[in-house]
Design a protein around this motif. Structure first.
Motif, mmCIF file in Angstrom:
data_model
loop_
_atom_site.group_PDB
_atom_site.id
_atom_site.type_symbol
_atom_site.label_atom_id
_atom_site.label_comp_id
_atom_site.label_asym_id
_atom_site.label_seq_id
_atom_site.Cartn_x
_atom_site.Cartn_y
_atom_site.Cartn_z
ATOM 1 N N PRO A 87 24.927 127.869 7.305
ATOM 2 C CA PRO A 87 25.151 126.425 7.486
ATOM 3 C C PRO A 87 23.954 125.586 7.054
ATOM 4 O O PRO A 87 24.139 124.472 6.537
ATOM 5 C CB PRO A 87 25.396 126.311 8.993
ATOM 6 N N GLU A 88 22.759 126.115 7.195
ATOM 7 C CA GLU A 88 21.577 125.358 6.790
ATOM 8 C C GLU A 88 21.417 125.260 5.272
ATOM 9 O O GLU A 88 20.524 124.557 4.788
ATOM 10 C CB GLU A 88 20.303 125.952 7.407
ATOM 11 N N ASP A 89 22.266 125.945 4.525
ATOM 12 C CA ASP A 89 22.281 125.787 3.070
ATOM 13 C C ASP A 89 23.095 124.569 2.644
ATOM 14 O O ASP A 89 23.122 124.223 1.459
ATOM 15 C CB ASP A 89 22.861 127.031 2.394
ATOM 16 N N THR A 90 23.763 123.940 3.589
ATOM 17 C CA THR A 90 24.560 122.752 3.280
ATOM 18 C C THR A 90 23.671 121.653 2.715
ATOM 19 O O THR A 90 22.677 121.268 3.328
ATOM 20 C CB THR A 90 25.282 122.245 4.538
ATOM 21 N N ALA A 91 24.029 121.172 1.541
ATOM 22 C CA ALA A 91 23.212 120.169 0.850
ATOM 23 C C ALA A 91 23.913 119.768 -0.441
ATOM 24 O O ALA A 91 24.883 120.417 -0.872
ATOM 25 C CB ALA A 91 21.829 120.720 0.523
ATOM 26 N N VAL A 92 23.402 118.725 -1.051
ATOM 27 C CA VAL A 92 23.761 118.431 -2.436
ATOM 28 C C VAL A 92 22.781 119.207 -3.316
ATOM 29 O O VAL A 92 21.560 119.105 -3.136
ATOM 30 C CB VAL A 92 23.675 116.927 -2.740
ATOM 31 N N TYR A 93 23.316 119.974 -4.238
ATOM 32 C CA TYR A 93 22.506 120.797 -5.127
ATOM 33 C C TYR A 93 22.424 120.118 -6.490
ATOM 34 O O TYR A 93 23.450 119.739 -7.072
ATOM 35 C CB TYR A 93 23.098 122.193 -5.252
ATOM 36 N N GLN A 115 23.998 115.225 -11.798
ATOM 37 C CA GLN A 115 24.513 114.265 -10.824
ATOM 38 C C GLN A 115 24.609 114.859 -9.422
ATOM 39 O O GLN A 115 24.781 114.127 -8.445
ATOM 40 C CB GLN A 115 25.892 113.750 -11.269
ATOM 41 N N GLY A 116 24.503 116.165 -9.320
ATOM 42 C CA GLY A 116 24.571 116.841 -8.025
ATOM 43 C C GLY A 116 25.952 117.349 -7.704
ATOM 44 O O GLY A 116 26.961 116.781 -8.136
ATOM 45 N N THR A 117 25.999 118.442 -6.942
ATOM 46 C CA THR A 117 27.268 118.997 -6.494
ATOM 47 C C THR A 117 27.111 119.381 -5.024
ATOM 48 O O THR A 117 26.103 119.972 -4.623
ATOM 49 C CB THR A 117 27.692 120.205 -7.360
ATOM 50 N N GLN A 118 28.107 119.031 -4.216
ATOM 51 C CA GLN A 118 28.023 119.244 -2.778
ATOM 52 C C GLN A 118 28.375 120.692 -2.429
ATOM 53 O O GLN A 118 29.394 121.223 -2.888
ATOM 54 C CB GLN A 118 28.982 118.304 -2.047
ATOM 55 N N VAL A 119 27.526 121.285 -1.609
ATOM 56 C CA VAL A 119 27.793 122.603 -1.043
ATOM 57 C C VAL A 119 27.816 122.441 0.474
ATOM 58 O O VAL A 119 26.857 121.945 1.067
ATOM 59 C CB VAL A 119 26.718 123.626 -1.450
ATOM 60 N N THR A 120 28.922 122.833 1.071
ATOM 61 C CA THR A 120 29.062 122.735 2.523
ATOM 62 C C THR A 120 29.400 124.117 3.068
ATOM 63 O O THR A 120 30.371 124.742 2.624
ATOM 64 C CB THR A 120 30.157 121.740 2.917
ATOM 65 N N VAL A 121 28.584 124.579 4.011
ATOM 66 C CA VAL A 121 28.788 125.896 4.617
ATOM 67 C C VAL A 121 29.154 125.684 6.075
ATOM 68 O O VAL A 121 28.371 125.130 6.853
ATOM 69 C CB VAL A 121 27.533 126.767 4.496
ATOM 70 N N SER A 122 30.341 126.117 6.433
ATOM 71 C CA SER A 122 30.807 125.946 7.809
ATOM 72 C C SER A 122 30.451 127.170 8.643
ATOM 73 O O SER A 122 30.412 128.297 8.136
ATOM 74 C CB SER A 122 32.304 125.703 7.823
ATOM 75 N N SER A 123 30.219 126.934 9.916
ATOM 76 C CA SER A 123 29.834 128.042 10.809
ATOM 77 C C SER A 123 31.052 128.695 11.428
ATOM 78 O O SER A 123 32.172 128.219 11.314
ATOM 79 C CB SER A 123 28.907 127.511 11.904
#
Length: 123
Positions: A87-93, A115-123
């Motif tokens: 979950p702590e990897d969640t960020a715009v990359y 421009q960035g790409t969203q990565v969301t990691v759910s717990s």
């Protein structure tokens, strides 16, 4: 000028994997180093991984052992394979590129950005 376009972000459960891609265009012959940064909400943009045109790599401690950066010079493309996501990897990359041999760790000194790409990691 250099243009960078990222793809591959998304939503994934903890422990899962994602592969980010970044395609460069324009004056890519000037680029010696490409890399990935990320920015989580309320935090500074931080360097994740770097790949030089010669094939050398470097990783942030948080990425070592889980992330792999690779590239295809002929396609002007760099990848970031992310495994065992947390979950702590969640960020715009963000994909980054530099004509210098070294990628600055200070994001404000980097010349070219995607421009960035969203990565969301759910717990």
């Amino acid at each position: 000028q250099v243009q960078l376009v990222e793809s591959g972000g998304g939503l994934v459960q903890a422990g899962g994997s994602l592969r980010l891609s970044c395609v460069g265009s324009g004056s890519m012959f000037t680029i010696k180093t490409m890399g990935w940064f990320r920015q989580a909400p309320g935090k500074q943009r931080e360097l994740v991984a770097v790949l030089t045109r010669g094939g050398s790599t470097n990783y942030a401690d948080s990425a070592k052992g889980r992330f792999t950066i690779s590239g295809d010079n002929a396609k002007n493309t760099v990848y970031l394979q992310m495994n065992s996501l947390k979950p702590e990897d969640t960020a715009v990359y963000y994909c980054a590129a530099e004509s210098a041999r070294l990628m600055p760790t200070n994001w404000a000194l980097v010349h070219y950005w995607g421009q960035g790409t969203q990565v969301t990691v759910s717990s």
